[in-house]
Design a protein around this motif. Structure first.
Motif, PDB file in Angstrom:
ATOM      1  N   ILE A 126      -5.234   7.485  -4.160  1.00 16.76           N
ATOM      2  CA  ILE A 126      -4.455   6.298  -3.807  1.00 16.76           C
ATOM      3  C   ILE A 126      -3.550   6.497  -2.591  1.00 16.76           C
ATOM      4  CG2 ILE A 126      -4.464   5.273  -6.105  1.00 16.76           C
ATOM      5  CD1 ILE A 126      -1.717   6.509  -6.551  1.00 16.76           C
ATOM      6  N   LYS A 127      -3.346   7.731  -2.227  1.00 11.95           N
ATOM      7  CA  LYS A 127      -2.336   8.002  -1.194  1.00 11.95           C
ATOM      8  C   LYS A 127      -2.516   7.182   0.087  1.00 11.95           C
ATOM      9  CE  LYS A 127       0.079  11.673   1.171  1.00 11.95           C
ATOM     10  NZ  LYS A 127       0.193  13.086   1.459  1.00 11.95           N
ATOM     11  N   PRO A 128      -3.749   7.021   0.593  1.00  9.43           N
ATOM     12  CA  PRO A 128      -3.852   6.349   1.897  1.00  9.43           C
ATOM     13  C   PRO A 128      -3.704   4.836   1.854  1.00  9.43           C
ATOM     14  CG  PRO A 128      -6.014   7.146   1.190  1.00  9.43           C
ATOM     15  CD  PRO A 128      -5.044   7.551   0.140  1.00  9.43           C
ATOM     16  N   PHE A 129      -3.527   4.250   0.697  1.00  7.90           N
ATOM     17  CA  PHE A 129      -3.524   2.789   0.617  1.00  7.90           C
ATOM     18  C   PHE A 129      -2.101   2.232   0.499  1.00  7.90           C
ATOM     19  CE2 PHE A 129      -7.675   4.112  -1.078  1.00  7.90           C
ATOM     20  CZ  PHE A 129      -8.479   3.481  -0.143  1.00  7.90           C
TER      21      PHE A 129
ATOM     22  N   GLU B  51       5.269   0.293   5.922  1.00 10.36           N
ATOM     23  CA  GLU B  51       5.087   1.733   5.775  1.00 10.36           C
ATOM     24  C   GLU B  51       4.830   2.344   7.152  1.00 10.36           C
ATOM     25  OE1 GLU B  51       2.568   2.694   2.168  1.00 10.36           O
ATOM     26  OE2 GLU B  51       2.453   0.528   2.148  1.00 10.36           O
ATOM     27  N   ALA B  99       5.189   6.440   5.239  1.00 14.46           N
ATOM     28  CA  ALA B  99       3.798   6.164   4.866  1.00 14.46           C
ATOM     29  C   ALA B  99       3.110   7.375   4.253  1.00 14.46           C
ATOM     30  CB  ALA B  99       3.020   5.711   6.101  1.00 14.46           C
ATOM     31  N   ASP B 101       4.369   9.538   2.183  1.00 16.16           N
ATOM     32  CA  ASP B 101       4.839   9.899   0.844  1.00 16.16           C
ATOM     33  C   ASP B 101       3.820   9.471  -0.202  1.00 16.16           C
ATOM     34  OD1 ASP B 101       7.164  11.180   1.426  1.00 16.16           O
ATOM     35  OD2 ASP B 101       8.459   9.433   1.172  1.00 16.16           O
ATOM     36  N   HIS B 102       3.858  10.167  -1.328  1.00 15.99           N
ATOM     37  CA  HIS B 102       2.973   9.776  -2.424  1.00 15.99           C
ATOM     38  C   HIS B 102       3.339   8.378  -2.915  1.00 15.99           C
ATOM     39  CE1 HIS B 102       1.121   9.765  -6.401  1.00 15.99           C
ATOM     40  NE2 HIS B 102       0.207  10.464  -5.779  1.00 15.99           N
ATOM     41  N   LEU B 103       2.359   7.701  -3.458  1.00 16.24           N
ATOM     42  CA  LEU B 103       2.559   6.300  -3.849  1.00 16.24           C
ATOM     43  C   LEU B 103       3.745   6.112  -4.801  1.00 16.24           C
ATOM     44  CD1 LEU B 103       0.451   3.458  -4.000  1.00 16.24           C
ATOM     45  CD2 LEU B 103       1.107   4.027  -6.308  1.00 16.24           C
ATOM     46  N   ARG B 106       6.847   6.256  -2.865  1.00 16.66           N
ATOM     47  CA  ARG B 106       7.042   5.042  -2.062  1.00 16.66           C
ATOM     48  C   ARG B 106       7.564   3.911  -2.948  1.00 16.66           C
ATOM     49  NH1 ARG B 106       1.415   4.141   0.515  1.00 16.66           N
ATOM     50  NH2 ARG B 106       0.752   5.951  -0.657  1.00 16.66           N
TER      51      ARG B 106
END
Lengths: 343, 248
Positions: A126-129, B51, B99, B101-103, B106
């Motif tokens: 999921i990181k790149p989204f 981001e 941008a 950073d891990h989801l 974020r």
């Protein structure tokens, strides 16, 4: 806007079902046996005294308290159903799977399923989204009874590497369910399909009589003479025990269940038990290893219809079949996913 | 901070979150829909989220200049690495995120900045709007090691006329604590956490439980651990295993 639009917004394309990679190349998808553990081969016998130990006559007494009465198995049935493209152009696989685990109990020589847990999961890096798109996607999945399993791997241009990362993530979810199944009654003698270390936390290594049965061998632990002995084992014989120590200390040994194969290691399983339990409760008594080996040998699958019969035992095969019956056929699940996501 | 002021803060944040859902008409998380729809909340407040890689105050302000929100880059714009940055004036607001950073990090940064916006900025912006005065506020969230609210590095709220803020806002450390508390309560609502915990606590050991709950709510395990400690649920989990041992 539906959270499923996340897929289309990121250029999702369906992936047809394709054959898995050849087994030997598939190292990254299975539970790995890392090499940084400490091992003591001269645990039961000094290395110069290693020999095949016959177990056919080591029949445990009827009231032997350590006979495995519970059998645990897990299943991860899924495939890559789509791939997305990140803004940097990385291809990101979406893996859909049903994962589950079951425990069968031996009640008066009848195997009864006493526990099962199944989850539908979607695994994705999921990181790149964008955070808000992933969030909406996860919510939409939740509403349809799926869990999004965020995969922590770094994006790469190797699709196969990404695919393996998503498969490892669903396997982790399966491991957790297996741990749950084990933890329900870990004080009863229990045999788990696979290594014990990934199940640490589900049992007490000092007191619980838990046995791991490893059917696929990714690594060899033995010295050259031990390897020669392994190839020469006849059905109903075992190697001396050795110890492996990492996160969990185990006592391990090999048993040959079947012998009519083409490969030298055909029909050989590796067994392992918690070292602390063996030393503190069993007091290091080798007859415990002999009895367990004898029981596993007696449980061996004799039919040839089952592909892994040479290294499998009947209760585990039954557990696997019982669990499989609870699963949705994968292509049905895939079509349902496509319908929900309008992909 | 003493427990009565903690209680008061908890109560005022709970009220603020209830009002937020009412104002935005976004569905409140529940045991079926467990993930906080943070994106919907931010969007409904007419805030923008952006981001950017290598986020710093300078990078964020440069973006605002490009967008025509700011006319010139204030002197001495910070270059420190940031996890989040909030810019708001009387007619526009933007939450910036790192941008890379891990989801889950974020999401926590967004919730933290949203906390600042609702708790600290919006009341001042409303007053300024009433007085037909133009007000610009910024807040920078420095990068911590992870999104454990206890370990989140401090932030800083600024305005050109710093004295103006000092008279109207709590001390910085207090504001950061409040924003973290807001983020925690928004992302991990008590009813959902307790409900999920009760549903699965007997099935998991601590690590698996944290991982499961964190995945279910799309937050980090560190943040979930902190939340469970808040509710004194982690010792309860330990005692569950101890009881099991005693029973043997």
């Amino acid at each position: 806007m539906s959270g499923f639009e996340f897929l289309k917004n990121n250029g999702a394309q369906r992936v047809r079902n394709y054959d898995p990679q050849p087994f030997l190349l598939d190292d990254g998808t299975q539970e790995t046996e890392s090499s940084d553990e400490q091992k003591e081969l001269a645990y039961e016998y000094s290395l110069d005294k290693w020999r095949a130990l016959p177990i056919l006559d080591c029949v445990p007494p009827e009231d032997w308290p350590w006979r495995p009465l519970r059998f645990i198995d897990g299943k991860d049935l899924g495939r890559t159903v789509a791939w997305l493209q990140t803004r940097e152009g990385h291809p990101m696989p979406v893996r859909l799977a049903e994962v589950g685990a079951a425990a069968m109990a031996d009640q008066n020589s009848q195997l009864r399923r006493e526990y099962e847990a199944i989850e539908r999961v979607v695994s994705l890096i999921i990181k790149p989204f964008p955070w808000d798109e992933v969030e909406s996607f996860a919510i939409a999945l939740q509403e349809q009874g799926f869990r999004l399993l965020p995969c922590l791997a770094e994006p790469s241009y190797s699709f196969e590497q990404m695919r393996r990362a998503t498969q490892n993530r669903t396997k982790e979810a399966m491991d957790v369910l297996e741990k749950q199944a084990l933890a329900q009654e870990s004080t009863l003698p229990t045999l788990v399909d696979g290594r014990l270390e990934p199940r640490v936390g589900a049992f007490d290594q000092h007191t619980d009589p838990v046995v791991g049965l490893i059917k696929t061998h990714y690594r060899t632990f033995l010295h050259p003479a031990g390897l020669r002995l392994l190839c020469e084992l006849r059905p109903g014989e075992r190697t001396p025990a050795f110890s492996l120590e990492k996160k969990l200390g185990v006592v391990s040994w090999y048993v040959r269940l079947n012998g009519q194969g083409e490969m030298p290691d055909w029909g050989i399983v590796r067994m392992e038990i918690p070292k602390n339990f063996f030393e503190e409760v069993i007091k290091g008594d080798s007859s415990y290893l002999d009895y367990l080996s004898n029981i596993v040998y007696a449980y061996r699958c004799r039919g040839t219809g089952y592909s892994r019969a040479p290294v499998s035992i009947y209760p585990v095969q039954r557990t696997e079949e019982s669990l499989g019956a609870l699963f949705t056929p994968i292509e049905t699940l895939v079509q349902r996913f496509y319908r929900y996501t309008n992909l | 901070m003493n427990s009565s002021s903690d209680e008061a803060l908890h109560s005022s944040i709970a009220t603020l979150i209830t009002e937020l859902y009412q104002e935005t008409e976004v569905e409140v998380p529940n045991l079926r829909r467990r993930i906080t729809p943070l994106g919907d909340l931010v969007g409904s407040l007419n805030l923008v989220s952006k981001e950017l890689p290598g986020l710093s105050q300078q990078v964020a302000l440069h973006y605002l200049i490009q967008q025509g929100v700011l006319l010139e880059n204030p002197e001495e714009a910070g270059r420190d690495e940031l996890a989040g940055f909030l810019y708001a004036n009387t007619s526009y607001g933007c939450i910036f995120l790192e941008a890379n950073d891990h989801l889950t990090r974020r999401r926590f940064s967004v919730a933290h900045e949203l906390g600042h916006y609702l708790l600290h900025f919006r009341p001042l912006l409303k007053i300024a709007e009433g007085d037909q005065e133009y007000l610009e506020l910024i807040e920078a969230l420095y990068r911590g090691r992870n999104d454990d609210p206890q370990e989140t590095a401090s932030g800083r709220v600024e305005r050109m006329d710093q004295r103006y803020l000092e008279q109207r806002l709590p001390p910085e450390a207090r504001m950061e604590y409040e924003a973290n508390q807001f983020a925690t309560e928004l992302l991990m609502p008590e009813t959902v956490v307790r409900g999920l915990f009760a549903r699965v606590m007997l099935r998991f050991n601590e690590d698996d439980l944290l991982s499961y709950l964190a995945t279910e709510m799309l937050v980090s395990q560190e943040a979930m651990r902190w939340r469970l400690r808040n509710f004194h649920l982690l010792p309860l989990l330990a005692s569950k295993f101890e009881r099991g041992k005693e029973a043997e």
